[in-house]
Motif scaffolding. Structure first.
Motif, mmCIF file in Angstrom:
data_model
loop_
_atom_site.group_PDB
_atom_site.id
_atom_site.type_symbol
_atom_site.label_atom_id
_atom_site.label_comp_id
_atom_site.label_asym_id
_atom_site.label_seq_id
_atom_site.Cartn_x
_atom_site.Cartn_y
_atom_site.Cartn_z
ATOM 1 N N GLY A 275 2.856 -32.238 0.676
ATOM 2 C CA GLY A 275 2.902 -33.507 1.373
ATOM 3 C C GLY A 275 3.892 -33.595 2.515
ATOM 4 N N PHE A 276 4.377 -32.469 3.006
ATOM 5 C CA PHE A 276 5.320 -32.514 4.126
ATOM 6 C C PHE A 276 4.612 -33.001 5.379
ATOM 7 N N THR A 277 5.316 -33.828 6.161
ATOM 8 C CA THR A 277 4.699 -34.473 7.311
ATOM 9 C C THR A 277 5.428 -34.159 8.605
ATOM 10 N N ALA A 278 4.734 -34.394 9.697
ATOM 11 C CA ALA A 278 5.314 -34.267 11.034
ATOM 12 C C ALA A 278 4.687 -35.344 11.915
ATOM 13 N N ARG B 277 6.260 -46.051 13.348
ATOM 14 C CA ARG B 277 5.115 -46.968 13.405
ATOM 15 C C ARG B 277 3.914 -46.460 12.609
ATOM 16 N N PHE B 278 3.715 -45.147 12.613
ATOM 17 C CA PHE B 278 2.567 -44.552 11.947
ATOM 18 C C PHE B 278 3.021 -43.823 10.689
ATOM 19 N N THR B 279 2.134 -43.811 9.688
ATOM 20 C CA THR B 279 2.394 -43.072 8.460
ATOM 21 C C THR B 279 1.148 -42.297 8.082
ATOM 22 N N ILE B 280 1.312 -41.014 7.836
ATOM 23 C CA ILE B 280 0.196 -40.189 7.386
ATOM 24 C C ILE B 280 0.384 -39.898 5.913
ATOM 25 N N GLN B 281 -0.695 -40.059 5.152
ATOM 26 C CA GLN B 281 -0.633 -39.855 3.705
ATOM 27 C C GLN B 281 -1.917 -39.167 3.252
ATOM 28 N N ARG B 282 -1.851 -38.564 2.075
ATOM 29 C CA ARG B 282 -3.058 -37.982 1.501
ATOM 30 C C ARG B 282 -3.269 -38.528 0.107
ATOM 31 N N ASP B 283 -4.521 -38.615 -0.247
ATOM 32 C CA ASP B 283 -4.908 -39.022 -1.600
ATOM 33 C C ASP B 283 -5.658 -37.853 -2.207
ATOM 34 N N ASN B 284 -4.994 -37.154 -3.101
ATOM 35 C CA ASN B 284 -5.601 -35.952 -3.672
ATOM 36 C C ASN B 284 -6.868 -36.278 -4.441
ATOM 37 N N ALA B 285 -6.862 -37.386 -5.157
ATOM 38 C CA ALA B 285 -8.019 -37.742 -5.982
ATOM 39 C C ALA B 285 -9.246 -38.002 -5.113
ATOM 40 N N LYS B 286 -9.041 -38.591 -3.955
ATOM 41 C CA LYS B 286 -10.155 -38.903 -3.061
ATOM 42 C C LYS B 286 -10.348 -37.837 -1.986
ATOM 43 N N THR C 252 1.727 -25.219 8.586
ATOM 44 C CA THR C 252 2.540 -26.364 8.204
ATOM 45 C C THR C 252 2.254 -27.539 9.119
ATOM 46 N N ALA C 253 2.711 -28.693 8.691
ATOM 47 C CA ALA C 253 2.537 -29.885 9.517
ATOM 48 C C ALA C 253 3.304 -29.734 10.828
ATOM 49 N N GLN C 254 4.496 -29.181 10.761
ATOM 50 C CA GLN C 254 5.303 -29.023 11.964
ATOM 51 C C GLN C 254 4.635 -28.074 12.951
ATOM 52 N N ALA C 255 4.079 -27.000 12.438
ATOM 53 C CA ALA C 255 3.411 -26.039 13.317
ATOM 54 C C ALA C 255 2.185 -26.663 13.971
#
Length: 128
Positions: free
Chosen positions: A56-59, A67-76, A103-106
């Motif tokens: 779940g690491f983010t960039a 202002r923005f948030t990125i998230q994941r839902d593993n179940a969905k 990676t997210a940073q890359a």
């Protein structure tokens, strides 16, 4: 073959919020990064945010931080981009993207040709 199904675009007033969804299909993405890019008329496609599926690491781009948030839902098996305090300069076509074994940073410094899979894009229009 990986397919990315995007949803959630539309028209919103400045200061409002919108949530985009991206549902990758075709395989599991535990070692992939999933991100969002956007392209405004007459401009190049630019990175917005990304998340490493495993861990779940983010960039974020500087324009998206706070202002923005990125998230994941593993179940969905879905990645969301929650966009708050939207500005007219956020207007553009938003593309979901998947990059393998990275990676997210890359992902934040990748060129378009380095991205493995692209969604079809969803229009976000922020009116002033």
């Amino acid at each position: 073959q990986v397919q990315l199904v995007e949803s959630g675009g539309g028209l919103v007033q400045a200061g409002g919020s919108q949530r985009l969804s991206c549902a990758p299909s075709g395989r599991t993405f535990s070692r992939y990064a999933v991100g969002w890019f956007r392209q405004a008329p007459g401009k190049e496609r630019e990175f917005v945010a990304a998340i490493r599926w495993s861990g779940g690491f983010t960039a974020y781009a500087d324009s998206a931080k706070g202002r923005f948030t990125i998230q994941r839902d593993n179940a969905k098996n879905t990645v969301y981009l929650q966009m708050n305090s939207l500005k007219p300069e956020d207007t553009g076509v938003y593309y979901c993207a998947v990059s393998k074994f990275t990676t997210a940073q890359a992902m934040g410094v990748m060129t378009q040709s380095q991205i493995d899979y692209w969604g079809q894009g969803t229009q976000v229009t922020v009116s002033s």
